[in-house]
Scaffold this motif. Sequence first.
Motif, PDB file in Angstrom:
ATOM      1  N   ASP A   1      -9.238  24.750 -12.612  1.00 52.56           N
ATOM      2  CA  ASP A   1     -10.392  24.381 -13.431  1.00 52.56           C
ATOM      3  C   ASP A   1     -11.540  25.364 -13.226  1.00 52.56           C
ATOM      4  O   ASP A   1     -12.165  25.820 -14.165  1.00 52.56           O
ATOM      5  CB  ASP A   1     -10.836  22.941 -13.112  1.00 52.56           C
ATOM      6  CG  ASP A   1     -10.960  22.652 -11.615  1.00 52.56           C
ATOM      7  OD1 ASP A   1     -10.743  23.567 -10.775  1.00 52.56           O
ATOM      8  OD2 ASP A   1     -11.273  21.497 -11.266  1.00 52.56           O
TER       9      ASP A   1
ATOM     10  N   THR B   1      -9.609  28.281  -2.519  1.00 58.59           N
ATOM     11  CA  THR B   1      -8.468  27.499  -3.005  1.00 58.59           C
ATOM     12  C   THR B   1      -7.416  28.404  -3.639  1.00 58.59           C
ATOM     13  O   THR B   1      -6.247  28.376  -3.256  1.00 58.59           O
ATOM     14  CB  THR B   1      -8.923  26.436  -4.029  1.00 58.59           C
ATOM     15  OG1 THR B   1      -9.969  25.665  -3.451  1.00 58.59           O
ATOM     16  CG2 THR B   1      -7.778  25.526  -4.434  1.00 58.59           C
TER      17      THR B   1
ATOM     18  N   VAL C   1     -21.066  21.936 -12.267  1.00 59.09           N
ATOM     19  CA  VAL C   1     -20.653  21.507 -13.610  1.00 59.09           C
ATOM     20  C   VAL C   1     -19.605  20.397 -13.564  1.00 59.09           C
ATOM     21  O   VAL C   1     -18.876  20.250 -12.573  1.00 59.09           O
ATOM     22  CB  VAL C   1     -20.125  22.707 -14.435  1.00 59.09           C
ATOM     23  CG1 VAL C   1     -21.263  23.661 -14.790  1.00 59.09           C
ATOM     24  CG2 VAL C   1     -19.016  23.459 -13.703  1.00 59.09           C
TER      25      VAL C   1
ATOM     26  N   SER D   1     -15.781  29.504  -4.370  1.00 59.37           N
ATOM     27  CA  SER D   1     -15.725  30.419  -3.220  1.00 59.37           C
ATOM     28  C   SER D   1     -14.505  31.329  -3.317  1.00 59.37           C
ATOM     29  O   SER D   1     -14.487  32.420  -2.749  1.00 59.37           O
ATOM     30  CB  SER D   1     -15.657  29.627  -1.912  1.00 59.37           C
ATOM     31  OG  SER D   1     -14.399  28.986  -1.777  1.00 59.37           O
ATOM     32  N   GLY D   2     -13.462  30.857  -4.015  1.00 57.06           N
ATOM     33  CA  GLY D   2     -12.217  31.620  -4.114  1.00 57.06           C
ATOM     34  C   GLY D   2     -11.190  31.188  -3.076  1.00 57.06           C
ATOM     35  O   GLY D   2     -10.046  31.627  -3.105  1.00 57.06           O
TER      36      GLY D   2
HETATM   37  P1  IMP Z   1     -13.160  27.118  -4.213  1.00 53.41           P
HETATM   38  O1  IMP Z   1     -12.025  26.944  -3.279  1.00 53.41           O
HETATM   39  O2  IMP Z   1     -14.485  27.167  -3.479  1.00 53.41           O
HETATM   40  O3  IMP Z   1     -13.012  28.293  -5.159  1.00 53.41           O
HETATM   41  O4  IMP Z   1     -13.326  25.794  -5.020  1.00 53.41           O
HETATM   42  C1  IMP Z   1     -12.601  25.464  -6.095  1.00 53.41           C
HETATM   43  C2  IMP Z   1     -12.636  23.956  -6.284  1.00 53.41           C
HETATM   44  O5  IMP Z   1     -13.917  23.404  -6.002  1.00 53.41           O
HETATM   45  C3  IMP Z   1     -12.376  23.623  -7.729  1.00 53.41           C
HETATM   46  O6  IMP Z   1     -11.006  23.430  -7.984  1.00 53.41           O
HETATM   47  C4  IMP Z   1     -13.171  22.347  -7.914  1.00 53.41           C
HETATM   48  O7  IMP Z   1     -12.384  21.224  -7.577  1.00 53.41           O
HETATM   49  C5  IMP Z   1     -14.304  22.433  -6.939  1.00 53.41           C
HETATM   50  N1  IMP Z   1     -15.565  22.874  -7.590  1.00 53.41           N
HETATM   51  C6  IMP Z   1     -16.175  24.061  -7.448  1.00 53.41           C
HETATM   52  N2  IMP Z   1     -17.282  24.140  -8.190  1.00 53.41           N
HETATM   53  C7  IMP Z   1     -17.368  22.965  -8.862  1.00 53.41           C
HETATM   54  C8  IMP Z   1     -18.309  22.447  -9.831  1.00 53.41           C
HETATM   55  O8  IMP Z   1     -19.286  23.076 -10.258  1.00 53.41           O
HETATM   56  N3  IMP Z   1     -18.029  21.190 -10.285  1.00 53.41           N
HETATM   57  C9  IMP Z   1     -16.962  20.449  -9.883  1.00 53.41           C
HETATM   58  N4  IMP Z   1     -16.078  20.897  -8.975  1.00 53.41           N
HETATM   59  C10 IMP Z   1     -16.272  22.146  -8.475  1.00 53.41           C
END
Ligand code: IMP
Length: 175
Positions: free
Chosen positions: A99, A106, A152, A103-104
């Motif tokens: 979605d 995941t 968001v 941070s990248g």
């Molecule tokens: P990352 O591992 O920090 O890149 O985070 C990715 C995950 O964080 C996404 O799959 C979302 O579930 C959650 N996430 C990051 N930003 C948002 C946001 O603005 N709204 C809702 N969920 C978010």
Amino acid sequence: MEKHHVEVMLSEEVVDARIREMGEQISRDYAGKSVHLICILKGSVYFTCELAKRITVPVTMDFMQCSSYGAATKSSGVVKLAKDLDEPITDREVIIIEDIIDSGRTLNHLKDLLAQRRPASLKLCTLLDKPDRRVVDVDVEYVGFQIEDKFVVGYGLDYDQQYRNLPCIGVVEFD
Ligand code: IMP
Ligand code: MG
């Protein structure tokens, strides 16, 4: 939940039009092949379904759940695997569907994990990208929209499990 309201950032029409373009691009890139879409639960369910409907090469799907967020709007930095895929991906043309990339962590973690299973190819696709928030460098082949560093919701994205069903992308404004 803190007192807040939601404002539209990307309308339903704008999101749908972009997903249609992404589907066309993927159909061109995988012409003569089939694609195996990996939907990352729960956030990318809506995006994966809409995208799959716009892809004209044969599509199969599988689901995986992993989370780096707690209940609120701050990342914990720890990626947990809650549900693994049902089927092997060896020798398949795989696209991981997210979605949003924040941070990248995941996507980077998932890419490393799935690459070990020797797919024929492995690409990343996200509806939204918040480039200003990147902590871990990760190459994403298909990006729907680059957005500012705002929290968001909608189109699968939640705030404390709410708002996933909004047909557009909204910004949470804290009052
Ligand atoms: P990352 O591992 O920090 O890149 O985070 C990715 C995950 O964080 C996404 O799959 C979302 O579930 C959650 N996430 C990051 N930003 C948002 C946001 O603005 N709204 C809702 N969920 C978010
Ligand atoms: Mg998510």
